[in-house]
Design a protein around this motif. Sequence first.
Motif, mmCIF file in Angstrom:
data_model
loop_
_atom_site.group_PDB
_atom_site.id
_atom_site.type_symbol
_atom_site.label_atom_id
_atom_site.label_comp_id
_atom_site.label_asym_id
_atom_site.label_seq_id
_atom_site.Cartn_x
_atom_site.Cartn_y
_atom_site.Cartn_z
ATOM 1 N N ASP A 109 -33.034 9.717 19.215
ATOM 2 C CA ASP A 109 -31.982 8.726 19.029
ATOM 3 C C ASP A 109 -31.458 8.237 20.379
ATOM 4 O OD1 ASP A 109 -30.185 8.005 16.337
ATOM 5 O OD2 ASP A 109 -29.149 7.642 18.220
ATOM 6 N N LEU A 110 -31.279 9.164 21.293
ATOM 7 C CA LEU A 110 -30.816 8.784 22.634
ATOM 8 C C LEU A 110 -31.890 8.025 23.407
ATOM 9 C CD1 LEU A 110 -28.792 11.944 23.655
ATOM 10 C CD2 LEU A 110 -27.927 9.619 23.608
ATOM 11 N N ALA A 111 -33.154 8.392 23.217
ATOM 12 C CA ALA A 111 -34.237 7.659 23.880
ATOM 13 C C ALA A 111 -34.233 6.197 23.453
ATOM 14 C CB ALA A 111 -35.582 8.306 23.568
ATOM 15 N N TRP A 112 -34.013 5.968 22.160
ATOM 16 C CA TRP A 112 -33.953 4.605 21.629
ATOM 17 C C TRP A 112 -32.697 3.882 22.115
ATOM 18 C CZ3 TRP A 112 -36.994 1.600 18.272
ATOM 19 C CH2 TRP A 112 -36.369 0.508 17.659
ATOM 20 N N LYS A 146 -40.478 -7.672 31.319
ATOM 21 C CA LYS A 146 -40.207 -7.454 29.893
ATOM 22 C C LYS A 146 -41.421 -6.849 29.198
ATOM 23 C CE LYS A 146 -39.143 -9.958 25.594
ATOM 24 N NZ LYS A 146 -38.832 -11.282 24.996
ATOM 25 N N VAL A 147 -42.602 -7.363 29.486
ATOM 26 C CA VAL A 147 -43.817 -6.816 28.891
ATOM 27 C C VAL A 147 -44.001 -5.361 29.319
ATOM 28 C CG1 VAL A 147 -46.325 -7.020 28.763
ATOM 29 C CG2 VAL A 147 -44.904 -9.082 28.697
ATOM 30 N N GLN A 148 -43.759 -5.080 30.598
ATOM 31 C CA GLN A 148 -43.883 -3.711 31.091
ATOM 32 C C GLN A 148 -42.950 -2.764 30.329
ATOM 33 O OE1 GLN A 148 -45.601 -1.717 32.850
ATOM 34 N NE2 GLN A 148 -44.188 -0.025 33.245
ATOM 35 N N LEU A 149 -41.711 -3.147 30.158
ATOM 36 C CA LEU A 149 -40.755 -2.252 29.497
ATOM 37 C C LEU A 149 -41.030 -2.112 28.008
ATOM 38 C CD1 LEU A 149 -37.285 -2.964 31.151
ATOM 39 C CD2 LEU A 149 -39.140 -1.435 31.884
ATOM 40 N N TYR A 150 -41.264 -3.229 27.331
ATOM 41 C CA TYR A 150 -41.394 -3.172 25.888
ATOM 42 C C TYR A 150 -42.714 -2.547 25.438
ATOM 43 C CZ TYR A 150 -37.077 -5.582 24.628
ATOM 44 O OH TYR A 150 -35.746 -5.892 24.431
ATOM 45 N N HIS A 151 -43.746 -2.609 26.253
ATOM 46 C CA HIS A 151 -44.979 -1.952 25.797
ATOM 47 C C HIS A 151 -44.803 -0.442 25.804
ATOM 48 C CE1 HIS A 151 -46.752 -0.740 29.783
ATOM 49 N NE2 HIS A 151 -47.519 0.025 29.049
ATOM 50 N N ARG A 152 -43.961 0.066 26.698
ATOM 51 C CA ARG A 152 -43.668 1.492 26.693
ATOM 52 C C ARG A 152 -42.879 1.892 25.448
ATOM 53 N NH1 ARG A 152 -43.010 4.245 31.589
ATOM 54 N NH2 ARG A 152 -40.773 4.599 31.203
ATOM 55 N N VAL A 153 -42.032 0.993 24.963
ATOM 56 C CA VAL A 153 -41.224 1.292 23.781
ATOM 57 C C VAL A 153 -42.080 1.228 22.516
ATOM 58 C CG1 VAL A 153 -39.203 0.591 22.433
ATOM 59 C CG2 VAL A 153 -39.144 0.438 24.927
ATOM 60 N N ILE A 496 -43.195 8.672 17.795
ATOM 61 C CA ILE A 496 -41.815 9.055 17.539
ATOM 62 C C ILE A 496 -41.352 8.314 16.283
ATOM 63 C CG2 ILE A 496 -39.490 9.173 18.488
ATOM 64 C CD1 ILE A 496 -41.528 10.783 20.070
ATOM 65 N N SER A 497 -40.639 8.981 15.422
ATOM 66 C CA SER A 497 -40.175 8.346 14.184
ATOM 67 C C SER A 497 -38.930 7.506 14.447
ATOM 68 C CB SER A 497 -39.889 9.398 13.113
ATOM 69 O OG SER A 497 -38.886 10.290 13.547
ATOM 70 N N PHE A 498 -38.625 6.596 13.533
ATOM 71 C CA PHE A 498 -37.435 5.762 13.671
ATOM 72 C C PHE A 498 -36.189 6.644 13.666
ATOM 73 C CE2 PHE A 498 -40.220 2.501 11.435
ATOM 74 C CZ PHE A 498 -40.596 1.908 12.630
ATOM 75 N N VAL A 499 -35.202 6.250 14.432
ATOM 76 C CA VAL A 499 -34.093 7.152 14.727
ATOM 77 C C VAL A 499 -32.991 7.063 13.679
ATOM 78 C CG1 VAL A 499 -34.636 6.995 17.172
ATOM 79 C CG2 VAL A 499 -32.897 5.480 16.226
ATOM 80 N N ASP A 500 -32.202 8.133 13.588
ATOM 81 C CA ASP A 500 -31.127 8.193 12.600
ATOM 82 C C ASP A 500 -30.122 7.065 12.778
ATOM 83 O OD1 ASP A 500 -32.301 10.433 11.566
ATOM 84 O OD2 ASP A 500 -30.947 11.850 12.562
ATOM 85 N N GLY A 501 -29.848 6.723 14.051
ATOM 86 C CA GLY A 501 -28.881 5.653 14.298
ATOM 87 C C GLY A 501 -29.312 4.331 13.704
ATOM 88 N N GLU A 502 -30.601 4.082 13.669
ATOM 89 C CA GLU A 502 -31.104 2.852 13.072
ATOM 90 C C GLU A 502 -31.042 2.908 11.541
ATOM 91 O OE1 GLU A 502 -31.002 0.344 15.349
ATOM 92 O OE2 GLU A 502 -32.896 -0.357 14.467
ATOM 93 N N TYR A 503 -31.340 4.053 10.959
ATOM 94 C CA TYR A 503 -31.249 4.171 9.501
ATOM 95 C C TYR A 503 -29.811 4.022 9.016
ATOM 96 C CZ TYR A 503 -36.092 5.455 8.461
ATOM 97 O OH TYR A 503 -37.455 5.430 8.276
ATOM 98 N N SER A 504 -28.839 4.411 9.853
ATOM 99 C CA SER A 504 -27.447 4.285 9.432
ATOM 100 C C SER A 504 -26.856 2.921 9.763
ATOM 101 C CB SER A 504 -26.601 5.386 10.081
ATOM 102 O OG SER A 504 -26.630 5.281 11.495
ATOM 103 N N ASP A 505 -27.225 2.322 10.885
ATOM 104 C CA ASP A 505 -26.600 1.077 11.333
ATOM 105 C C ASP A 505 -27.447 -0.166 11.086
ATOM 106 O OD1 ASP A 505 -24.464 2.548 12.249
ATOM 107 O OD2 ASP A 505 -25.216 2.678 14.307
#
Length: 534
Positions: A109-112, A146-153, A496-505
């Motif tokens: 969650d913190l990584a995201w 932007k491409v460099q950062l988002y491909h890592r995500v 990595i699975s989708f984070v709890d913060g996203e499922y709640s918000d």
Amino acid sequence: MRGFLMYSNKYFSRICLLVMLFVTLGLISSCTDDFDELNTPSDEIVASNVDASLLGQAFAQSQYRGMKGLDWQFQITEALFADLYAQYFATTAANFDSDQYIEVGRWSDLAWSTFYGDAAPQLDFVLDFTEREGLTLQNAIAEVWKVQLYHRVTDYWGPIIYSEFGNGETSVPYDSQESVYKDFFTTLDEAVEVLKNNAGGNAFGSNDIVFGGSVDKWLRFANSLRLRLAMRIRYVESDLAKSEAEKAFNDGVMMSNADNAYVLTTPNSRNPYTVITDWGEFRMSSAMESLLDGYEDPRIDKYFSPAVDGDDDGDGRSWEGMRNGIPRTEKPGNLNSRYSDMGVNWLNDNRGGTNPPMEVMEASEIYFLRAEGALIGWEMGGTAQELYEEGIRMSLQQNSGASTADINNYISSTNTPTAPGDQWNSPPLTDIPVAWEAGASLERNLEQIITQKWIALYPNSREAWAEYRRTRYPKLYPIIESLNPELAENDIFSRISFVDGEYSDNEAATIEARNLLNGSDNNATKLWWDAKPN
């Protein structure tokens, strides 16, 4: 200026749509385009007043924070996930269950949230401002970043918030990984055209902490990044991969270590390893020991320090690695002294460290990418063997003190990996030598390429983990014990699975994103590009 969705967890107490512009000494923010003097706090600067210097500082912060330079962010995002799943390191801390394939929710969650609440807003500000003010060259460079950062995500999660980031809505949809990757190529097309038209120029100057504003270096990096991404999709979109890879090579990729990309570090913006090595929670992996020891690799004394307790396994050398996934009950308090810490460069100053810059991309990686392309018949400007050997040469020149003669001897060596000599009777990691095996099968040559690439990428674990998932090389050890019901000890931790913060918000959008993964949101779910036939 667009806003972005803030996550309502304990790390973000303010709920508003804003763009965060970090500068060296503080946080400057502006919540919407419509702010006027009556509701603009005196300690904030609206976008219309941002000068080139502050813009440059925002870009610098997106570079440093985007690569997770802040130590605690880096530990959460890299050291507890990619560093372990690439098997560069294993954990000595008994309470770090991610080494046993448990995804600790608060960490992911913190990584995201640290990406979407920190680096992404800064970069988004730079992109918006440069587009609005007609700063075409600065905008092109920011688009490449932007491409460099988002491909890592996306290589962590698969579907991500991308095209709709900052839409100002309370629900932000995800993009599929396929659409994100294909947009990367379009974005690079547009940016490269601008960079070509401004050859020899400079943008951001010293505020660009990767290339010092050099347009020519950004162009080579953009093309090299295209090659990296093209190879990533080789097993799922082979025709597109080939055309993008050949386009990258023909436009000009990194050719020497002078082209390498690093994020500059300073006493106030340190390489995070120089901080987290002081915490004493990880050590060299058995996979590293097997390869570096067996190959008599001259990089070993730069990559790792001899174990404090010396030669633990009786092989005559003091570099000692440990297996991944050791249960808590088998982690006594003396593990740190028994196994090898990182090399001295990555230690803190009081232990002789040098605060090295943070790796983004090195020429050695590009030669290995070209070697793989040549192996399967792509036009890469050389044979697979020639490019493979040059990749090794580039890495040894950059990461060891080996002489030309020693480098040549290493390249022609028939040494093979060794058994670590541990309590688990671990065998040698593989039987492949360094020396190119002419006439071997394509897969055996590919294993050679990726194994040497894995060594050369160190400590860039995000890239190494992605390439391991894509190719299944190098042949890493099974972990000792998995606590994850979705994964056995010899399985690959796939995402990595989708984070709890996203499922709640951001629930509706996250559920739709899960559907993009065929409804399976767990660590065994393969990413879109993870499509190599078994």
